[in-house]
Scaffold this motif. Structure first.
Motif, PDB file in Angstrom:
ATOM      1  N   LEU A 131       0.576  -1.157  -0.087  1.00 41.61           N
ATOM      2  CA  LEU A 131      -0.126  -0.045   0.143  1.00 41.61           C
ATOM      3  C   LEU A 131       0.854   1.138  -0.062  1.00 41.61           C
ATOM      4  O   LEU A 131       0.495   2.058  -0.763  1.00 41.61           O
ATOM      5  N   ILE A 132       1.958   1.215   0.702  1.00 40.86           N
ATOM      6  CA  ILE A 132       2.870   2.346   0.697  1.00 40.86           C
ATOM      7  C   ILE A 132       3.582   2.598  -0.541  1.00 40.86           C
ATOM      8  O   ILE A 132       3.620   3.681  -1.089  1.00 40.86           O
ATOM      9  N   VAL A 133       4.305   1.421  -1.185  1.00 40.94           N
ATOM     10  CA  VAL A 133       4.593   1.481  -2.519  1.00 40.94           C
ATOM     11  C   VAL A 133       3.537   2.170  -3.554  1.00 40.94           C
ATOM     12  O   VAL A 133       3.987   3.132  -4.283  1.00 40.94           O
ATOM     13  N   LYS A 134       2.326   1.764  -3.524  1.00 37.65           N
ATOM     14  CA  LYS A 134       1.559   2.394  -4.214  1.00 37.65           C
ATOM     15  C   LYS A 134       1.136   3.649  -4.136  1.00 37.65           C
ATOM     16  O   LYS A 134       1.141   4.624  -5.111  1.00 37.65           O
ATOM     17  N   LYS A 135       0.997   3.985  -2.848  1.00 39.57           N
ATOM     18  CA  LYS A 135       0.535   5.374  -2.639  1.00 39.57           C
ATOM     19  C   LYS A 135       1.918   6.515  -3.051  1.00 39.57           C
ATOM     20  O   LYS A 135       1.294   7.502  -3.249  1.00 39.57           O
ATOM     21  N   ILE A 136       3.030   6.025  -2.628  1.00 40.22           N
ATOM     22  CA  ILE A 136       3.914   7.064  -3.266  1.00 40.22           C
ATOM     23  C   ILE A 136       4.081   6.810  -4.720  1.00 40.22           C
ATOM     24  O   ILE A 136       5.471   7.593  -4.811  1.00 40.22           O
ATOM     25  N   TYR A 139       4.546   2.078  -7.658  1.00 41.26           N
ATOM     26  CA  TYR A 139       4.106   0.844  -8.162  1.00 41.26           C
ATOM     27  C   TYR A 139       4.235   0.791  -9.620  1.00 41.26           C
ATOM     28  O   TYR A 139       3.992   1.711 -10.451  1.00 41.26           O
ATOM     29  N   ASN A 140       4.487  -0.277 -10.083  1.00 44.70           N
ATOM     30  CA  ASN A 140       4.700  -0.658 -11.733  1.00 44.70           C
ATOM     31  C   ASN A 140       5.737   0.253 -12.247  1.00 44.70           C
ATOM     32  O   ASN A 140       5.443   0.987 -13.434  1.00 44.70           O
ATOM     33  N   THR A 141       6.789   0.394 -11.680  1.00 46.93           N
ATOM     34  CA  THR A 141       7.746   1.505 -12.174  1.00 46.93           C
ATOM     35  C   THR A 141       9.242   0.880 -11.875  1.00 46.93           C
ATOM     36  O   THR A 141       9.316   0.025 -10.963  1.00 46.93           O
ATOM     37  N   PRO A 142      10.097   1.205 -12.542  1.00 44.61           N
ATOM     38  CA  PRO A 142      11.572   0.637 -12.637  1.00 44.61           C
ATOM     39  C   PRO A 142      11.952   0.690 -11.145  1.00 44.61           C
ATOM     40  O   PRO A 142      12.990   0.049 -10.586  1.00 44.61           O
ATOM     41  N   LEU A 143      11.890   2.055 -10.728  1.00 43.21           N
ATOM     42  CA  LEU A 143      12.144   2.332  -9.200  1.00 43.21           C
ATOM     43  C   LEU A 143      11.703   1.517  -8.045  1.00 43.21           C
ATOM     44  O   LEU A 143      12.635   1.332  -7.159  1.00 43.21           O
ATOM     45  N   ALA A 144      10.640   1.018  -8.380  1.00 42.54           N
ATOM     46  CA  ALA A 144      10.103  -0.075  -7.307  1.00 42.54           C
ATOM     47  C   ALA A 144      11.360  -1.299  -7.256  1.00 42.54           C
ATOM     48  O   ALA A 144      11.401  -1.773  -6.069  1.00 42.54           O
ATOM     49  N   MET A 145      11.888  -1.698  -8.324  1.00 42.62           N
ATOM     50  CA  MET A 145      12.723  -2.854  -8.386  1.00 42.62           C
ATOM     51  C   MET A 145      14.196  -2.278  -7.694  1.00 42.62           C
ATOM     52  O   MET A 145      14.955  -3.075  -7.528  1.00 42.62           O
ATOM     53  N   ILE A 146      14.629  -1.076  -7.793  1.00 39.97           N
ATOM     54  CA  ILE A 146      15.848  -0.529  -7.274  1.00 39.97           C
ATOM     55  C   ILE A 146      15.850  -0.341  -5.776  1.00 39.97           C
ATOM     56  O   ILE A 146      16.670  -0.250  -5.067  1.00 39.97           O
ATOM     57  N   SER A 216       9.224  -8.350  -8.287  1.00 38.13           N
ATOM     58  CA  SER A 216       8.790  -8.113  -9.738  1.00 38.13           C
ATOM     59  C   SER A 216       7.334  -8.738  -9.753  1.00 38.13           C
ATOM     60  O   SER A 216       6.385  -7.966 -10.162  1.00 38.13           O
ATOM     61  N   LEU A 217       7.207  -9.789  -9.161  1.00 34.88           N
ATOM     62  CA  LEU A 217       5.965 -10.345  -9.309  1.00 34.88           C
ATOM     63  C   LEU A 217       4.920  -9.527  -8.148  1.00 34.88           C
ATOM     64  O   LEU A 217       3.691  -9.403  -8.951  1.00 34.88           O
ATOM     65  N   ILE A 218       5.224  -8.934  -7.248  1.00 33.38           N
ATOM     66  CA  ILE A 218       4.237  -7.985  -6.394  1.00 33.38           C
ATOM     67  C   ILE A 218       3.966  -6.686  -6.968  1.00 33.38           C
ATOM     68  O   ILE A 218       3.010  -6.114  -7.048  1.00 33.38           O
ATOM     69  N   TYR A 219       5.136  -6.001  -7.367  1.00 33.98           N
ATOM     70  CA  TYR A 219       5.067  -4.660  -7.445  1.00 33.98           C
ATOM     71  C   TYR A 219       5.165  -4.190  -9.097  1.00 33.98           C
ATOM     72  O   TYR A 219       5.027  -2.959  -9.436  1.00 33.98           O
ATOM     73  N   LEU A 220       5.107  -5.242  -9.954  1.00 33.16           N
ATOM     74  CA  LEU A 220       5.185  -4.936 -11.369  1.00 33.16           C
ATOM     75  C   LEU A 220       3.970  -5.677 -12.127  1.00 33.16           C
ATOM     76  O   LEU A 220       3.812  -6.673 -11.835  1.00 33.16           O
ATOM     77  N   ASN A 222       3.230  -4.259 -15.759  1.00 33.48           N
ATOM     78  CA  ASN A 222       3.752  -4.072 -17.287  1.00 33.48           C
ATOM     79  C   ASN A 222       4.498  -4.998 -17.558  1.00 33.48           C
ATOM     80  O   ASN A 222       5.819  -5.166 -17.149  1.00 33.48           O
ATOM     81  N   LYS A 223       4.462  -5.995 -18.499  1.00 30.45           N
ATOM     82  CA  LYS A 223       5.195  -6.840 -19.153  1.00 30.45           C
ATOM     83  C   LYS A 223       6.536  -6.294 -19.568  1.00 30.45           C
ATOM     84  O   LYS A 223       7.433  -7.115 -19.647  1.00 30.45           O
ATOM     85  N   SER A 224       6.568  -5.107 -19.953  1.00 30.60           N
ATOM     86  CA  SER A 224       7.609  -4.652 -20.713  1.00 30.60           C
ATOM     87  C   SER A 224       8.660  -4.213 -19.500  1.00 30.60           C
ATOM     88  O   SER A 224       9.865  -3.787 -19.628  1.00 30.60           O
ATOM     89  N   LEU A 225       8.424  -4.498 -18.133  1.00 30.98           N
ATOM     90  CA  LEU A 225       9.114  -4.027 -17.048  1.00 30.98           C
ATOM     91  C   LEU A 225       9.603  -5.191 -16.156  1.00 30.98           C
ATOM     92  O   LEU A 225      10.241  -5.163 -15.412  1.00 30.98           O
ATOM     93  N   PHE A 226       9.132  -6.532 -16.526  1.00 36.41           N
ATOM     94  CA  PHE A 226       9.188  -7.599 -15.947  1.00 36.41           C
ATOM     95  C   PHE A 226      10.790  -8.188 -16.059  1.00 36.41           C
ATOM     96  O   PHE A 226      11.458  -7.620 -16.865  1.00 36.41           O
ATOM     97  N   SER A 227      11.178  -8.781 -14.768  1.00 40.44           N
ATOM     98  CA  SER A 227      12.566  -9.294 -14.647  1.00 40.44           C
ATOM     99  C   SER A 227      12.645 -10.488 -15.332  1.00 40.44           C
ATOM    100  O   SER A 227      11.723 -11.201 -15.798  1.00 40.44           O
ATOM    101  N   LEU A 228      13.680 -10.778 -15.611  1.00 38.57           N
ATOM    102  CA  LEU A 228      14.047 -11.930 -16.356  1.00 38.57           C
ATOM    103  C   LEU A 228      13.391 -13.116 -15.519  1.00 38.57           C
ATOM    104  O   LEU A 228      12.840 -14.060 -16.121  1.00 38.57           O
ATOM    105  N   GLN A 229      13.452 -13.494 -14.163  1.00 30.71           N
ATOM    106  CA  GLN A 229      13.004 -14.573 -13.692  1.00 30.71           C
ATOM    107  C   GLN A 229      11.373 -14.596 -13.763  1.00 30.71           C
ATOM    108  O   GLN A 229      10.951 -15.791 -13.833  1.00 30.71           O
ATOM    109  N   LEU A 230      10.840 -13.404 -13.928  1.00 23.67           N
ATOM    110  CA  LEU A 230       9.322 -13.541 -14.028  1.00 23.67           C
ATOM    111  C   LEU A 230       8.998 -13.960 -15.401  1.00 23.67           C
ATOM    112  O   LEU A 230       7.911 -14.449 -15.592  1.00 23.67           O
TER     113      LEU A 230
END
Length: 295
Positions: A131-136, A139-146, A216-220, A222-230
């Motif tokens: 909820l915090i990630v989505k509020k700020i 969510y669904n951005t490359p910064l979420a993974m970094i 990646s599974l939780i916070y992404l 958009n398929k264009s942002l998926f990590s290799l594992q996903l």
């Protein structure tokens, strides 16, 4: 020069020791070797157990099918991006905090250390974090993974221990006489003298980012942002989905393709880390030993 003559008991001990170590080596290496030969073997021989030591029905169809998926290249690109920039951010933050905590005269060091250690034992949980990630807006951005997981407390302790135990405090006092402040001292003296611990941290964080699947599974979405594992998970699911709704011939073909892909996917995922790790191993071992000396 006379060599030391081993007693009968010493020779027996050496033989037993080498035998046990050889068994351990085989147990550790054989699964990796099996995956390699299975990835270039006919899945029929792999499934019926007739392949054990050498590839049977040599074929590269599994790798060919993996790289036919355009999403694999997208996943590689994304994972390399997340690993490089995420690891750089991790190392910078970790060393900055570790240096601060290593200063003897830093006021509030104990309180800051307690504050940092608290999340090691208690966490807010997945739903509040999401909820915090989505509020700020992460969510669904490359910064979420970094940014998510930008600091690992265990790594902070290792880095702080290294700085305290390796770089003498007198060095800072000498630098102060020459007009050096903390920022200059950190960038011009601490960092050049901390190459070993930087390599350790880069290895820890790099492997973590490369293997990251859960974030990646939780916070992404958009398929264009998926990590290799996903992406690779998606390929396996796609190969197995709706198998029970297919005709017998199609179901057998789909299962054959799934087996063909499975081992090739493992190699494709693990190969970059397996290539890098031997060059970083000595630093990895050193980092473990540094963290085990002091708390």
């Amino acid at each position: 020069m006379n060599s030391v003559k081993l007693s009968k008991g010493d020779r027996i001990f050496d033989v037993i020791n080498y035998a046990l170590l050889t068994i351990v080596l085989i147990v550790v290496l054989y699964p990796l070797y099996f995956v390699v030969i299975a990835s270039v073997s006919n899945p029929t021989f792999v499934n019926n157990g007739s392949m054990a030591l050498w590839p049977k029905g040599f074929m590269l169809d599994g790798y060919r099918k993996v790289f036919e998926y355009a999403d694999v290249w997208v996943g590689y690109r994304n994972t390399i991006f997340y690993t490089i920039f995420g690891t750089a951010l991790n190392v910078i933050i970790t060393l900055g905090i570790a240096y601060t905590l290593s200063r003897k005269h830093f006021l509030g060091k104990g309180a800051l250390m307690a504050y940092i250690l608290f999340p090691m034992f208690f966490s807010g949980g997945l739903i509040p974090t999401f909820l915090i990630v989505k509020k700020i807006g992460l969510y669904n951005t490359p910064l979420a993974m970094i940014i998510i997981g930008a600091i690992n407390i265990f790594n902070v302790i290792i880095a702080r221990t290294y700085i305290q135990g390796t770089i003498p405090e007198e060095l800072f006092e000498s630098a102060q006489i020459d007009g050096c402040n903390h920022f200059t001292y950190f960038f011009r003296i601490i960092l050049p003298l901390s190459i070993s611990i930087i390599a350790v941290l880069a290895l820890y964080y790099g492997v973590e980012h490369w293997n990251d699947f859960f974030n990646s599974l939780i916070y992404l979405s958009n398929k264009s942002l998926f990590s290799l594992q996903l992406v690779l998970r998606g390929i396996l699911i796609q190969s197995n989905v709706q198998a029970d709704m297919l005709e017998a011939e199609d179901m057998v073909r789909r299962q054959y393709e799934a087996e063909l892909l499975k081992y090739a996917l493992i190699i494709v995922t693990s190969l970059p880390i397996l290539i890098v790790y031997p060059f970083m191993q000595k630093y990895f071992v050193k980092g473990v030993m540094v963290g085990s000396v002091k708390g």
